[in-house]
Design an enzyme around this catalytic site. Structure first.
Site, PDB file in Angstrom:
ATOM      1  N   ARG A  18       0.842  -1.181  -0.145  1.00  0.00           N
ATOM      2  CA  ARG A  18       0.031   0.005  -0.075  1.00  0.00           C
ATOM      3  C   ARG A  18       0.945   1.267  -0.032  1.00  0.00           C
ATOM      4  O   ARG A  18       0.453   2.295  -0.258  1.00  0.00           O
ATOM      5  CB  ARG A  18      -1.040  -0.029   1.249  1.00  0.00           C
ATOM      6  CG  ARG A  18      -1.971  -1.237   1.232  1.00  0.00           C
ATOM      7  CD  ARG A  18      -3.213  -0.657   1.797  1.00  0.00           C
ATOM      8  NE  ARG A  18      -3.183  -0.491   3.303  1.00  0.00           N
ATOM      9  CZ  ARG A  18      -4.126  -0.440   4.146  1.00  0.00           C
ATOM     10  NH1 ARG A  18      -5.534  -0.263   3.507  1.00  0.00           N
ATOM     11  NH2 ARG A  18      -3.852  -0.151   5.467  1.00  0.00           N
ATOM     12  N   ASP A  19       2.191   1.099   0.084  1.00  0.00           N
ATOM     13  CA  ASP A  19       3.041   2.581  -0.011  1.00  0.00           C
ATOM     14  C   ASP A  19       4.275   2.215  -0.748  1.00  0.00           C
ATOM     15  O   ASP A  19       5.376   2.590  -0.513  1.00  0.00           O
ATOM     16  CB  ASP A  19       3.149   2.859   1.322  1.00  0.00           C
ATOM     17  CG  ASP A  19       3.853   4.453   1.324  1.00  0.00           C
ATOM     18  OD1 ASP A  19       3.370   5.269   0.433  1.00  0.00           O
ATOM     19  OD2 ASP A  19       4.107   4.758   2.176  1.00  0.00           O
ATOM     20  N   ILE A  20       4.096   1.590  -1.903  1.00  0.00           N
ATOM     21  CA  ILE A  20       5.643   1.475  -2.533  1.00  0.00           C
ATOM     22  C   ILE A  20       5.682   2.694  -3.296  1.00  0.00           C
ATOM     23  O   ILE A  20       5.122   3.508  -3.994  1.00  0.00           O
ATOM     24  CB  ILE A  20       5.084   0.275  -4.003  1.00  0.00           C
ATOM     25  CG1 ILE A  20       4.867  -1.040  -3.197  1.00  0.00           C
ATOM     26  CG2 ILE A  20       6.309   0.275  -4.901  1.00  0.00           C
ATOM     27  CD1 ILE A  20       6.098  -1.708  -2.694  1.00  0.00           C
ATOM     28  N   ASN A  58      10.619   3.594  -0.053  1.00  0.00           N
ATOM     29  CA  ASN A  58      10.458   2.184   0.475  1.00  0.00           C
ATOM     30  C   ASN A  58      11.399   1.115  -0.123  1.00  0.00           C
ATOM     31  O   ASN A  58      10.642  -0.159   0.071  1.00  0.00           O
ATOM     32  CB  ASN A  58       9.068   2.140   0.670  1.00  0.00           C
ATOM     33  CG  ASN A  58       8.309   2.849   1.745  1.00  0.00           C
ATOM     34  OD1 ASN A  58       9.211   3.488   2.812  1.00  0.00           O
ATOM     35  ND2 ASN A  58       7.299   3.214   1.823  1.00  0.00           N
TER      36      ASN A  58
END
Length: 203
Positions: free
Chosen positions: A46-48, A52
């Site tokens: 959900r936060d590529i 990250n």
């Protein structure tokens, strides 16, 4: 918690500039492979984004990529939501449009969209959509597909993986294992000249 010594790809981009596709393709394979493992266990990141994706040296490979910050990941096996309804999580530049427009449940396709946006930034130097107004970013699904930016090299990701960042999730790759983006990157990597730090520096 694993200690990692290296740097995230956003810092690398700031230092070295847009990456050559021969090098980025191998990173893309690793990113997709990492997501494949997570998706197989029912977990969506959900936060590529470049921040990250962490670069470390492993087995003499200076571009070994590890996915980090699963702090807002969704575990479909837990039966529990990590956030309340109506709360948006993620980074606007890399969020799939359906997560904002229809409050859709995050799945493999939203992670795949973020991979496409991440690769776009790493090869062009800028995200596919950008604005000082967060609301403009949150509603980028009404914007036409971004045109390849002039970065001094071919935009291989926009030509060879057009479905990865499609605004419509139905046109995005439907596999939870992210196999199609990985296969595309492998094909592109095999056609490219091998990358080396010495060659990139002109030595």
């Amino acid at each position: 918690m694993e200690y990692l010594e290296g740097e995230d790809l956003d810092h690398m981009l700031q230092r070295e500039g847009p990456l050559p596709w021969a090098r980025l393709a191998n990173m893309a394979i690793q990113i997709c492979s990492g997501l494949s493992s997570a998706h197989a266990k029912g977990t969506y990141h959900r936060d590529i984004k470049p921040q990250n994706c962490f670069r470390v040296t492993l087995d003499r490979n200076p571009d070994h990529i590890k996915l980090i910050d699963f702090g807002i990941a969704k575990d479909t096996n837990s039966g529990q939501e990590l956030t309340q309804d109506g709360v948006l999580l993620g980074t606007p530049e890399y969020m799939a449009p359906e997560l904002i427009a229809t409050n859709a449940t995050p799945d493999a396709r939203s992670d795949i969209y973020a991979v496409g946006a991440t690769l776009y930034k790493l090869i062009t130097g800028t995200p596919p959509f950008s604005s000082k107004n967060v609301l403009d970013l949150l509603y980028h699904q009404s914007t036409p597909r971004p045109r390849p930016r002039a970065s001094g090299r071919p935009i291989a990701t926009s030509r060879r993986s057009p479905t990865t960042s499609c605004s419509r999730p139905s046109r995005r790759t439907r596999t939870s294992a992210t196999r199609a983006p990985t296969s595309s990157a492998r094909r592109c990597s095999s056609r490219s000249r091998p990358w080396s730090a010495r060659r990139s520096c002109g030595t």
